[in-house]
Design an enzyme around this catalytic site. Structure first.
Site, mmCIF file in Angstrom:
data_model
loop_
_atom_site.group_PDB
_atom_site.id
_atom_site.type_symbol
_atom_site.label_atom_id
_atom_site.label_comp_id
_atom_site.label_asym_id
_atom_site.label_seq_id
_atom_site.Cartn_x
_atom_site.Cartn_y
_atom_site.Cartn_z
ATOM 1 N N LYS A 53 0.838 -1.197 0.000
ATOM 2 C CA LYS A 53 0.000 0.000 0.000
ATOM 3 C C LYS A 53 0.876 1.252 0.000
ATOM 4 O O LYS A 53 0.623 2.201 -0.759
ATOM 5 C CB LYS A 53 -0.918 0.004 1.235
ATOM 6 C CG LYS A 53 -2.072 -0.991 1.130
ATOM 7 C CD LYS A 53 -2.821 -1.194 2.444
ATOM 8 C CE LYS A 53 -3.899 -2.266 2.292
ATOM 9 N NZ LYS A 53 -4.581 -2.631 3.531
ATOM 10 N N GLN A 97 -4.614 -1.318 9.821
ATOM 11 C CA GLN A 97 -4.605 -2.653 9.211
ATOM 12 C C GLN A 97 -5.208 -3.684 10.165
ATOM 13 O O GLN A 97 -4.859 -3.741 11.347
ATOM 14 C CB GLN A 97 -3.154 -3.029 8.843
ATOM 15 C CG GLN A 97 -3.006 -4.325 8.072
ATOM 16 C CD GLN A 97 -3.592 -4.272 6.663
ATOM 17 O OE1 GLN A 97 -3.687 -3.216 6.050
ATOM 18 N NE2 GLN A 97 -4.002 -5.409 6.144
ATOM 19 N N ASP A 120 -11.053 3.177 4.359
ATOM 20 C CA ASP A 120 -11.516 1.790 4.257
ATOM 21 C C ASP A 120 -13.041 1.730 4.114
ATOM 22 O O ASP A 120 -13.580 0.718 3.678
ATOM 23 C CB ASP A 120 -11.169 1.019 5.546
ATOM 24 C CG ASP A 120 -9.841 0.279 5.450
ATOM 25 O OD1 ASP A 120 -9.522 -0.224 4.363
ATOM 26 O OD2 ASP A 120 -9.149 0.188 6.484
HETATM 27 N N1 GUN Z 1 -7.068 -6.502 6.313
HETATM 28 C C1 GUN Z 1 -7.386 -7.210 5.193
HETATM 29 N N2 GUN Z 1 -7.969 -6.412 4.287
HETATM 30 C C2 GUN Z 1 -8.016 -5.171 4.829
HETATM 31 C C3 GUN Z 1 -8.495 -3.919 4.346
HETATM 32 O O1 GUN Z 1 -9.023 -3.775 3.232
HETATM 33 N N3 GUN Z 1 -8.349 -2.882 5.214
HETATM 34 C C4 GUN Z 1 -7.787 -3.017 6.442
HETATM 35 N N4 GUN Z 1 -7.708 -1.940 7.205
HETATM 36 N N5 GUN Z 1 -7.339 -4.162 6.914
HETATM 37 C C5 GUN Z 1 -7.450 -5.230 6.100
#
Ligand code: GUN
Length: 284
Positions: A53, A97, A120
């Protein structure tokens, strides 16, 4: 039949290029969109996702910072970090995350993120807006899947859409987005009886269970579009989806590969959400 392979990597590259252009336009106005990613602990998969990311942000010209916190920190410390980011004008998007360590209450942490910076789309107010049909921020993975279906020319109007996996991150928001496009949506979960009876009816099948190969070719309607959200590492070190690709591709009309399908799209949509959050914050 051999299914068409849906190239998520290529579509994601196009979207990222578009984001880079929007970032350039904002830079001319003196604004650089910024994303803060908070990673608590050392979960190996999360570390890879967070690294990817941050790299994608930098490539598109966004400012990114990764805040790494020890797995043993208290929830209060994490909440204080989120609060600091909420009040930082250089940070337009915040992503904590998941999963968080077991001693933390994920829902409470997500609710602490300012809804305006919740890239998100997991905050309860953003989830509520999605549910009522007026989304502000769409969760990245389902949003990326909708873009893929659109690019493939797949119409959801009146279609049977079956989603396997009812998580807050993928399954539930996916259901809302597909419903809004006119699909008849079935949301299966771990208690579903006779899963195959549902999946075999699907014109569009989305699988997000985290269990390698749980859907095979016998469970797929001939010609269906199959979207595999799973990322499972095999003992051989390679990545595998939740769909058994070998048998599925002989039945499906189109299918996403793992890797190179949904994963790159999730990151591309995170960039889109961050740029749009920055644009909204500038306007407000
Ligand atoms: N863990 C797995 N996928 C995601 C996501 O799209 N966002 C976040 N914050 N954590 C994740």
């Amino acid at each position: 039949m051999t299914a068409h392979i849906i190239d998520g990597k290529q579509l994601a590259a196009t979207i990222r290029e578009d984001v880079a252009q929007r970032v350039k336009a904002l830079a001319a106005d003196g604004l650089q969109p910024g994303l803060a990613v908070v990673l608590v602990g050392e979960d190996p998969a999360s570390q890879v996702y967070v690294r990817n990311k941050a790299a994608a942000c930098e490539k598109a010209g966004l400012a990114s910072q990764v805040i790494r916190l020890d797995a043993g920190i208290s929830q209060e410390t994490l909440l204080a970090t989120v609060d600091q980011l909420n009040n930082d004008p250089g940070v337009h998007g915040i992503l904590v995350q998941l999963p968080l360590p077991a001693h933390m209450d994920s829902a409470r942490v997500i609710e602490a993120i300012s809804p305006a910076k919740d890239v998100d789309g997991f905050h309860i107010s953003n989830a509520g807006l999605l549910m009522t049909g007026t989304p502000l921020v769409k969760p990245c993975t389902p949003y990326g899947i909708m873009k893929m279906l659109d690019a493939q020319g797949v119409s959801l109007w009146g279609a049977e859409a079956v989603i396997v996996g009812a998580s807050n991150i993928v399954g539930k928001p996916m259901a809302m987005l597909m419903l809004a496009e006119g699909a008849t949506v079935t949301l299966c979960n771990s208690k579903t009886r006779d899963l195959a009876a549902h999946t075999q009816r699907a014109d569009v099948l989305v699988v997000a269970t985290g269990r390698r190969g749980m859907i095979d070719g016998t469970m797929i309607k001939p010609g269906a579009t199959v979207i595999d959200v799973g990322i499972n590492r095999g003992d051989d070190g390679r990545l595998y989806g939740d769909v058994d690709f070998g048998s599925a591709r002989t039945v499906a009309g189109a299918i996403t590969p793992v890797p190179g399908g949904v994963g790159p799209m999730t990151i591309a949509m995170l960039l889109v959400n961050t740029v749009e959050a920055a644009e909204r914050q500038r306007a407000s």
